[in-house]
Design a protein around this motif. Structure first.
Motif, PDB file in Angstrom:
ATOM      1  N   ALA A  10       0.860  -1.194   0.027  1.00  0.00           N
ATOM      2  CA  ALA A  10      -0.020   0.068  -0.120  1.00  0.00           C
ATOM      3  C   ALA A  10       0.742   1.147  -0.181  1.00  0.00           C
ATOM      4  O   ALA A  10       0.660   2.207  -0.645  1.00  0.00           O
ATOM      5  CB  ALA A  10      -0.933   0.001   1.171  1.00  0.00           C
ATOM      6  N   LEU A  11       1.780   1.323   0.985  1.00  0.00           N
ATOM      7  CA  LEU A  11       2.822   2.262   0.945  1.00  0.00           C
ATOM      8  C   LEU A  11       3.703   2.640  -0.596  1.00  0.00           C
ATOM      9  O   LEU A  11       3.839   3.711  -0.789  1.00  0.00           O
ATOM     10  CB  LEU A  11       3.638   2.439   2.137  1.00  0.00           C
ATOM     11  CG  LEU A  11       3.033   2.435   3.440  1.00  0.00           C
ATOM     12  CD1 LEU A  11       3.855   2.230   4.742  1.00  0.00           C
ATOM     13  CD2 LEU A  11       2.099   3.593   3.600  1.00  0.00           C
ATOM     14  N   VAL A  12       3.937   1.450  -0.890  1.00  0.00           N
ATOM     15  CA  VAL A  12       4.766   1.438  -2.407  1.00  0.00           C
ATOM     16  C   VAL A  12       3.799   2.239  -3.348  1.00  0.00           C
ATOM     17  O   VAL A  12       4.373   2.870  -4.385  1.00  0.00           O
ATOM     18  CB  VAL A  12       5.331   0.216  -2.649  1.00  0.00           C
ATOM     19  CG1 VAL A  12       5.906   0.360  -4.073  1.00  0.00           C
ATOM     20  CG2 VAL A  12       6.413  -0.406  -1.788  1.00  0.00           C
ATOM     21  N   ILE A  13       2.716   1.895  -3.279  1.00  0.00           N
ATOM     22  CA  ILE A  13       1.395   2.416  -4.287  1.00  0.00           C
ATOM     23  C   ILE A  13       1.512   3.931  -4.137  1.00  0.00           C
ATOM     24  O   ILE A  13       1.644   4.739  -5.138  1.00  0.00           O
ATOM     25  CB  ILE A  13       0.185   1.767  -4.278  1.00  0.00           C
ATOM     26  CG1 ILE A  13       0.266   0.489  -4.519  1.00  0.00           C
ATOM     27  CG2 ILE A  13      -0.882   2.529  -4.790  1.00  0.00           C
ATOM     28  CD1 ILE A  13      -1.063  -0.484  -4.600  1.00  0.00           C
ATOM     29  N   VAL A  14       1.616   4.463  -2.660  1.00  0.00           N
ATOM     30  CA  VAL A  14       1.724   5.885  -2.684  1.00  0.00           C
ATOM     31  C   VAL A  14       2.850   6.296  -3.250  1.00  0.00           C
ATOM     32  O   VAL A  14       2.959   7.434  -3.866  1.00  0.00           O
ATOM     33  CB  VAL A  14       1.751   6.253  -1.020  1.00  0.00           C
ATOM     34  CG1 VAL A  14       2.036   7.448  -0.898  1.00  0.00           C
ATOM     35  CG2 VAL A  14       0.437   5.902  -0.441  1.00  0.00           C
ATOM     36  N   MET A  15       4.263   5.606  -3.161  1.00  0.00           N
ATOM     37  CA  MET A  15       5.364   5.961  -3.719  1.00  0.00           C
ATOM     38  C   MET A  15       5.171   6.049  -5.291  1.00  0.00           C
ATOM     39  O   MET A  15       5.792   7.037  -5.875  1.00  0.00           O
ATOM     40  CB  MET A  15       6.476   4.972  -3.485  1.00  0.00           C
ATOM     41  CG  MET A  15       7.789   5.150  -4.318  1.00  0.00           C
ATOM     42  SD  MET A  15       8.738   6.627  -3.435  1.00  0.00           S
ATOM     43  CE  MET A  15      10.457   6.257  -4.008  1.00  0.00           C
ATOM     44  N   THR A  16       4.547   5.206  -5.924  1.00  0.00           N
ATOM     45  CA  THR A  16       4.457   5.179  -7.418  1.00  0.00           C
ATOM     46  C   THR A  16       3.392   6.414  -7.761  1.00  0.00           C
ATOM     47  O   THR A  16       3.778   7.110  -8.733  1.00  0.00           O
ATOM     48  CB  THR A  16       3.596   3.903  -7.840  1.00  0.00           C
ATOM     49  OG1 THR A  16       4.252   3.003  -7.258  1.00  0.00           O
ATOM     50  CG2 THR A  16       3.478   3.900  -9.412  1.00  0.00           C
ATOM     51  N   SER A  17       2.513   6.884  -6.952  1.00  0.00           N
ATOM     52  CA  SER A  17       1.676   8.196  -7.007  1.00  0.00           C
ATOM     53  C   SER A  17       2.502   9.128  -6.988  1.00  0.00           C
ATOM     54  O   SER A  17       2.245  10.250  -8.010  1.00  0.00           O
ATOM     55  CB  SER A  17       0.321   8.006  -5.990  1.00  0.00           C
ATOM     56  OG  SER A  17      -0.189   7.051  -6.444  1.00  0.00           O
ATOM     57  N   ARG A  18       3.212   9.039  -6.118  1.00  0.00           N
ATOM     58  CA  ARG A  18       4.391  10.347  -6.173  1.00  0.00           C
ATOM     59  C   ARG A  18       5.198  10.507  -7.562  1.00  0.00           C
ATOM     60  O   ARG A  18       5.342  11.643  -7.742  1.00  0.00           O
ATOM     61  CB  ARG A  18       5.297  10.171  -4.502  1.00  0.00           C
ATOM     62  CG  ARG A  18       6.312  11.274  -4.576  1.00  0.00           C
ATOM     63  CD  ARG A  18       7.061  11.133  -3.479  1.00  0.00           C
ATOM     64  NE  ARG A  18       6.393  11.003  -2.074  1.00  0.00           N
ATOM     65  CZ  ARG A  18       6.976  10.728  -1.109  1.00  0.00           C
ATOM     66  NH1 ARG A  18       8.252  10.373  -1.018  1.00  0.00           N
ATOM     67  NH2 ARG A  18       6.192  10.772   0.028  1.00  0.00           N
ATOM     68  N   VAL A  19       5.650   9.471  -7.887  1.00  0.00           N
ATOM     69  CA  VAL A  19       6.363   9.280  -9.245  1.00  0.00           C
ATOM     70  C   VAL A  19       5.577  10.057 -10.123  1.00  0.00           C
ATOM     71  O   VAL A  19       5.894  10.841 -11.008  1.00  0.00           O
ATOM     72  CB  VAL A  19       6.958   8.090  -9.405  1.00  0.00           C
ATOM     73  CG1 VAL A  19       7.360   8.141 -10.800  1.00  0.00           C
ATOM     74  CG2 VAL A  19       7.914   7.532  -8.527  1.00  0.00           C
TER      75      VAL A  19
END
Length: 468
Positions: free
Chosen positions: A125-134
Motif C-alpha cells: 500500500a505504501l509503495v503504491i503511494v510511492m508510485t503515485s508520487r512518481v
C-alpha cells in the motif's frame, strides 16, 4: 486528540485492502500528536522522522525562492507523506507548515525494515503511494514543459527535478538486485518438507522469471484467456488467491506447462504456500518495474526540456519500438483509466519496424493525447479508448480514438492553438495540443483531428526512418 483505531485507517483509501492486524501493528508503533496552526512539521534539510499519516487538519508544502513563497502541495485528512518504503529521500526538501490544528500519526523510520520483511500488504500500500508520487512528479514536469514553451523554464528547475528522478532509478535498481540475491528465505520456508535439490529447482524457476527482460506481448483478449486458464489450474490444485496469481503468472510467462513442472518437485500440501511466496516476489518485482519506468520518464522529459532550450546539444533520434512508449504511457495512466472505468482496446501492427525518433518527446505526445481522451470520456456510458498502429508506405500512423461526445464543429479549427482549452479553469492551460503539434512537426510528421459525436480520432503520422 482523537484515539486512532483500525477503522480510522480503513477509512483512508490507501489502507482499504490492508489486513486489520497489520494496521493495528502500525498504530501501536506510531507516534500520535497534534500540531498547532503555523507550526512546522518539517523544514528544508531537516531529517524526516518517518511515514506521516494526516488524520485531520491541513499541511501546506512550500518553498521560498527569491523571498517568494511557492506552494508545491497541500496535505489534508487521509494524506500519507514522509519516508516511504524504498524511498531514497531522507530529508525535507521544502517547508511543511500547518494551516490549522492538525493531528498526525507518524510511523518511525526505525521500524521500516521490519515493515518490509513482515507486513507485505502494508508495504504494498505504501509503495503504491510511492508510485503515485512518481506520477505527480511526471505531471509536474509536463506542466514545466508547457512553461518552457513560454520561456519561463529555467536550467535550475530542470536540474532540480533530475536529481530525484535519478535517485529513484538507482534506488529501485538496487532493490531489484537485493530481491534477486535473497533465496535463503525461500529455502527456510520449506526446507523441512522438501529435499534441497527440489528446492533449488523451484528457486531457479522463479528467479529465471524475475531475471527475464522479455514479457509476453498479448492482446487484452489473449491475456484474459490465459489468466482464466491459469485460474482454472490453480483452482484445480486448491491454490488460494488464484485471481491475483493468474495476473502475475501470465505477466511473467508462467504457463500451465511450467506450473505442471513445478508440481513434480513440490508436495501437493505445500503447493499453495509456495506459489503464494512466488507470487509475492513477482508482485514486488512488478511494483519496482513501475517505479523505474515512471522515474525514467521524468528523466527523459528533463532531457527533452534541455534539448529544446539548447541547454545541451540537439536531441538525437534513435530507433525504437513505438509500442513501448505507448504502453509505458498507459502504465503511467493506469490509475486514471481504472478510476474512469475506461476500456482500452489495442489494435497494434506488431510487424512495424523500429522507428527513428526522439523517444522522450514522442512519449509527451502519447501522454497528452491519451490523457485528453480519458478526460473526454468522463461520465460517458461504456467509455472506451482505442489505440491503433499501422504502416502507411514509409510512414507509421498512430490513431488515438475515444467514444466521447466529440469536439464541436465551431472549435475544431482552434484546437491546436496555444492557450486554447475546453477544460475548466485550473484543469488546463491550452498548451498540450500545441506541444503535440510542435513535437510531431520536429519529426517531419503531421497530426490531424477527425471528430463526431461518439468518435474522436487524433492521427499522428511521421516517417519511419525519421526523414521526409
Amino acid at each position: 486528540m482523537k484515539d486512532i483505531n483500525v477503522a480510522d485507517l480503513k477509512s483512508i483509501e490507501v489502507f482499504h485492502n490492508v489486513p486489520d492486524d497489520q494496521l493495528q501493528w502500525m498504530i501501536d508503533r506510531s507516534v500520535h500528536y497534534e500540531l498547532q496552526e503555523g507550526e512546522n512539521m518539517g523544514v528544508p534539510e531537516e531529517p524526516m522522522t518517518g511515514t506521516h499519516v494526516i488524520i485531520s487538519g491541513r499541511i501546506e508544502l512550500y518553498r521560498l525562492q527569491n523571498n517568494t513563497k511557492h506552494t508545491i502541495a497541500e496535505f489534508t485528512s487521509g494524506a500519507v507523506t514522509g519516508i516511504l518504503p524504498f524511498s531514497r529521500g531522507k530529508v525535507y526538501i521544502a517547508y511543511a507548515q500547518c494551516r490549522e490544528l492538525t493531528q498526525v500519526m507518524t510511523f518511525p523510520k526505525e521500524h521500516l525494515k521490519e515493515l518490509i520483511v513482515s507486513h507485505y500488504e502494508l508495504t504494498q500500500a505504501l509503495v503504491i503511494v510511492m508510485t503515485s508520487r512518481v506520477r505527480e512528479f511526471t505531471s509536474l514536469e509536463q506542466q514545466n514543459e508547457k512553461m518552457m514553451a513560454l520561456g519561463k523554464l529555467s536550467a535550475g528547475l530542470a536540474h532540480e527535478l533530475n536529481n530525484p528522478a535519478s535517485a529513484i532509478v538507482r534506488g529501485s535498481a538496487s532493490l531489484r538486485k537485493h530481491l534477486q540475491l535473497q533465496p535463503d528465505a525461500f529455502k527456510k520456508l520449506i526446507s523441512v518438507k522438501m529435499p534441497p535439490e527440489e528446492i533449488d529447482v523451484v528457486i531457479a524457476s522463479m528467479f529465471a522469471a524475475l531475471a527475464s527482460t522479455e514479457r509476453p506481448v498479448l492482446t487484452m483478449m489473449q491475456r484474459s484467456e490465459k489468466e482464466n486458464e491459469i485460474m482454472d489450474w490453480l483452482d484445480d490444485h486448491q491454490v488460494t488467491d488464484s485471481m491475483d496469481m493468474a495476473e502475475n503468472f501470465v505477466e511473467f510467462g508462467f504457463d500451465e506447462a511450467k506450473l505442471n513442472e513445478l508440481t513434480h518437485h513440490i508436495p501437493a500440501s505445500d503447493l499453495s504456500p509456495i506459489l503464494t511466496w512466488i507470487n509475492i516476489n513477482l508482485t514486488t518485482e512488478r511494483m519496482v518495474t513501475d517505479i523505474q519506468e515512471a522515474s525514467k520518464r521524468i528523466a527523459d522529459l528533463i532531457g527533452a526540456v534541455k534539448n529544446f532550450t539548447h541547454m545541451d546539444r540537439g536531441g538525437e533520434k534513435e530507433f525504437t519500438d513505438i509500442h513501448t512508449g505507448i504502453r509505458n504511457t498507459l502504465t503511467m495512466l493506469t490509475y486514471k483509466l481504472k478510476k474512469g472505468n475506461v476500456k482500452v482496446t489495442e489494435k497494434f501492427d506488431l510487424t512495424l519496424p523500429p522507428v527513428k525518433a526522439m523517444v522522450g518527446e514522442l512519449n509527451q505526445v502519447w501522454t497528452n493525447l491519451i490523457d485528453n481522451a480519458i478526460d473526454a470520456l468522463e461520465n460517458q456510458p461504456e467509455p472506451e479508448l482505442t489505440l491503433i498502429t499501422e504502416r502507411d508506405k514509409e510512414f507509421v500512423k498512430v490513431t488515438i480514438c475515444d467514444n466521447g461526445p466529440g469536439i464541436p464543429e465551431e472549435i475544431k479549427t482552434r484546437i491546436f492553438d496555444p492557450f486554447f482549452t475546453t477544460k475548466s479553469i485550473g484543469k488546463g492551460t491550452g498548451l498540450g495540443l500545441d506541444v503535440v503539434q510542435r513535437i510531431v512537426k520536429q519529426h517531419h510528421g503531421s497530426v490531424t483531428l477527425h471528430s463526431r459525436p461518439g468518435r474522436t480520432e487524433f492521427q499522428v503520422c511521421f516517417p519511419i526512418n525519421g526523414q521526409v
